[in-house]
Write an enzyme that holds these catalytic residues in place. Structure first.
Site: not given
Lengths: 137, 407
Positions: B120, B198, B201, B224, B364
């Site tokens: 991202h 990261d 998600q 999220k 993104c």
């Protein structure tokens, strides 16, 4: 009326002026940072008039139909008149209701046009916020 | 299936609205359950005070709640110590913190940071900024057509000896693929590089154990995993946080300040200048506890089922191409696609008019879209509250949208 009105779809399916032009005097490309739509504009200016205009790019139906309609409109017009073409004029040219989420699609052609003309005069290019400000006026 | 989606759905006020759209954009941000909203509301109405400041009981209770939230995050991530959790505004801020603090202090010209093409923008741009500022090198690790990270490219990059950090997503926000983060971390460590994950998600879909992964950094956002916006967290190993300089200067991040200098506080406060998102921390705690109470087996099996239905539905649509994984077991949380002759923006606008919320664009992840050779895509993402019927209804809706554009 719906955004996907017949005249928008018609221009989308059969875009006008979507080819390079001979003896162009300016080229300028803009993109839509939110979605990656791109638009490259070519103009041939002679004696203060837009003699020819062409474009290439990829994007949604609205931005593609918009540039097609815009170039059809401005070909043959004087540069000084085209410079005055405002977001309000773009709205009436498109003739469909615009919601916030589609403003950048609708105005990408106008930004490219404004900046092509500014570039030809060696001026500073217009930013998205500056263009959208004019829409508020 | 063990998970009763009717019970889950009843807990979401959004789904109790008389006319609510089919929400298939939880990868952008998830809807919030009652327990999260109530926890924040109760705190704001009756227990509100700033933290780490007042000596009165109310402030002390607020501080306790804030620190309990940190401990909930620690437990959720299976971290060793609560002081390894730094609260930030978002995943983006957490990833920037790594670059601005650790990267800025330790990287020199010629050092390299390796990024997968799946990343991202928030895991890319902070390093590109350091590239401009210090002349560090960015090494890109590619993927195959199914979205799997090309491990031999990583091995080759690490072999050069100048890679100081590998940044990798735990779950692609476009393709839904899950790179083998644990294996990548082990390989990076053998080559002397740190690993940043990261987990924006990943956090809402599968359990995470930073101890098992043995990663150095891991970032996520509160909104999220069904929590509020405005809060995120960075996990970092204790010794790393100790060595890193502060990121922002201000209140709370100092031990002492004099006219000619300051001494920073210990981590995590060193990285939490200014009044933190206290209410949001309370909401995040409620969200993570809610998820853990449902249980990962039920969450994973429900969502795996939804992904199978999504693939089944999308595959029946002529001219539709699914990006990345060929089968639903290769994707998790989301699946992206393009439809021949239909721009993603037009498609999602027309789907929106029919009551379906899907995201279009480059999500993104522009370098990934360049790799895929497309400017934009449409993303369908799933969450606990989605049902098989909602996803099946998308098939005819896409057909109707296409007929508008091609009539």
């Amino acid at each position: 009326m719906d955004l996907y009105a017949e005249h928008i779809l018609e221009h989308h399916r059969h875009p006008r002026h979507k080819s390079p032009i001979a003896n162009r005097t300016i080229e300028h490309a803009e993109n839509n940072p939110a979605c990656g739509d791109t638009l490259a504009l070519e103009l041939k200016i002679k004696k203060g008039k837009i003699e020819a205009a062409g474009w290439n790019g990829s994007g949604c139906a609205l931005s593609q139909a918009g540039i097609s309609m815009l170039l059809e409109k401005i070909t043959g017009m004087s540069v000084s008149d085209v410079e005055k073409f405002s977001p309000k004029d773009m709205r009436s040219l498109l003739g469909v209701p615009l919601t916030t989420r589609r403003l950048q699609c609708a105005f990408l052609p106008l930004l490219a046009l404004h900046n092509a003309l500014r570039k030809s005069k060696g001026g500073q290019t217009e930013t998205w916020p500056e263009l959208l400000d004019q829409d508020q006026e | 299936m063990a998970l009763d989606s009717a019970v889950i759905r009843r807990q979401f006020p959004f789904l109790q609205e008389r006319k609510h759209p089919v929400y298939l954009d939880s990868a952008a941000s998830a809807q919030k359950p009652d327990c999260v909203l109530q926890a924040m509301d109760t705190f704001t109405r009756t227990r509100y005070a700033n933290v780490h400041r007042g000596l009165y009981a109310l402030s002390e209770q607020a501080t306790d709640l804030f620190e309990q939230s940190r401990n909930t995050v620690r437990t959720f991530l299976r971290a060793r110590h609560a002081d390894e959790i730094v609260f930030t505004k978002s995943t983006t801020e957490a990833l920037n913190l790594i670059a601005r603090s650790w990267g800025h202090a330790t990287l020199r010209k010629g050092d390299a940071v390796a990024l997968t093409i799946l990343e991202h923008h928030s895991a890319i741009v902070p390093w590109l900024q350091l590239k401009e500022e210090k002349g560090i090198e960015i090494v890109w690790i590619g993927i195959d057509d199914q979205g799997n990270v090309q491990r031999e490219e990583l091995t080759r990059a690490l072999g050069k000896g100048n890679v100081r950090l590998v940044s990798v997503t735990g779950l692609s926000n476009v393709l839904g693929v899950r790179p083998p983060v644990g294996e990548i971390a082990a390989e990076a460590r053998r080559a002397g590089a740190l690993v940043a994950v990261d987990a924006a998600q990943w956090i809402g879909h599968h359990p995470i154990s930073v101890r098992e992964l043995d990663c150095d950094f891991l970032a996520f956002s509160g909104h999220k995993p069904y929590g509020p916006t405005g809060i995120g967290a960075l996990y970092a190993k204790r010794e790393l946080l100790r060595s890193m300089p502060p990121f922002l200067g201000g209140g709370m991040m100092i031990r002492e300040v004099h006219r000619n200098g300051f001494t920073p506080a210990d981590a995590p406060q060193k990285f939490e200048a200014g009044t933190p998102p206290v209410t949001e921390a309370v909401g995040l705690k409620a969200a993570l506890e809610w998820l853990e109470a449902i249980g990962w087996n039920d969450i994973e099996s429900h969502e795996a089922h939804l992904m199978r239905v999504a693939f089944d539905t999308l595959r029946t649509i002529p001219g539709l191409r699914i990006l990345g994984p060929k089968t639903p077991d290769g994707a998790s949380g989301c699946v992206s696609f393009v439809v021949e002759g239909t721009h993603p923006h037009d498609l999602t606008d027309l789907l929106g008019q029919q009551g379906f919320c899907l995201r279009a664009g480059h999500h993104c992840a522009q370098p990934l879209h360049e790799r895929l050779g497309i400017p934009a895509s449409v993303r369908l993402s799933v969450a606990l509250y989605n049902t098989e019927e909602e996803i099946r209804a998308l098939g005819p809706a896409i057909a109707r949208a296409r007929s508008v554009l091609s009539k």
